[in-house]
Design a protein around this motif. Structure first.
Motif: not given
Length: 117
Positions: A23-30
């Motif tokens: 239940n860990v969110y991953h945000l990849e942005f640029n």
């Protein structure tokens, strides 16, 4: 790194996903990568939707930088800077609407200053 990753939404500059096991969110942005717990995810989302792009663009209107919208971090000497298009893309990642990734360029995707002579 988590092994059961499910993509929540995707835009040109990145994607938001969740590990269904931990239940860990991953945000990849640029060139930025975040891992959020559920509480951190909700807090970042709340902050993101409260940003007033126009205010920051006016405040730093005379600055010579392209990105004028600050997002502070817990580290006192680190502030992430974004432009209006990036903030819009981030908001669409967090809007809980399944995004369809378009492999074709949009007019907004082209970062070019056109000079007519």
């Amino acid at each position: 790194m988590c092994s059961n990753i499910k993509t929540i939404s995707k835009v040109t500059s990145g994607e938001l996903s969740i590990c269904t096991k931990c239940n860990v969110y991953h945000l990849e942005f640029n060139n930025i990568y975040f891992e959020f717990s559920e509480a951190q995810y909700k807090q970042f989302k709340k902050y993101l939707f409260a940003i007033e792009s126009e205010y920051w663009e006016n405040k730093y209107g005379e600055a010579k930088v392209k990105r004028k919208i600050p997002v502070p971090s817990l580290q006192s000497n680190l502030v992430l800077m974004f432009n209006r298009q990036e903030i819009t893309e981030l908001k669409s990642l967090f809007s809980n609407i399944k995004q369809v990734y378009n492999k074709y360029l949009n007019v907004d995707d082209i970062d070019y200053t056109l000079i007519l002579n």
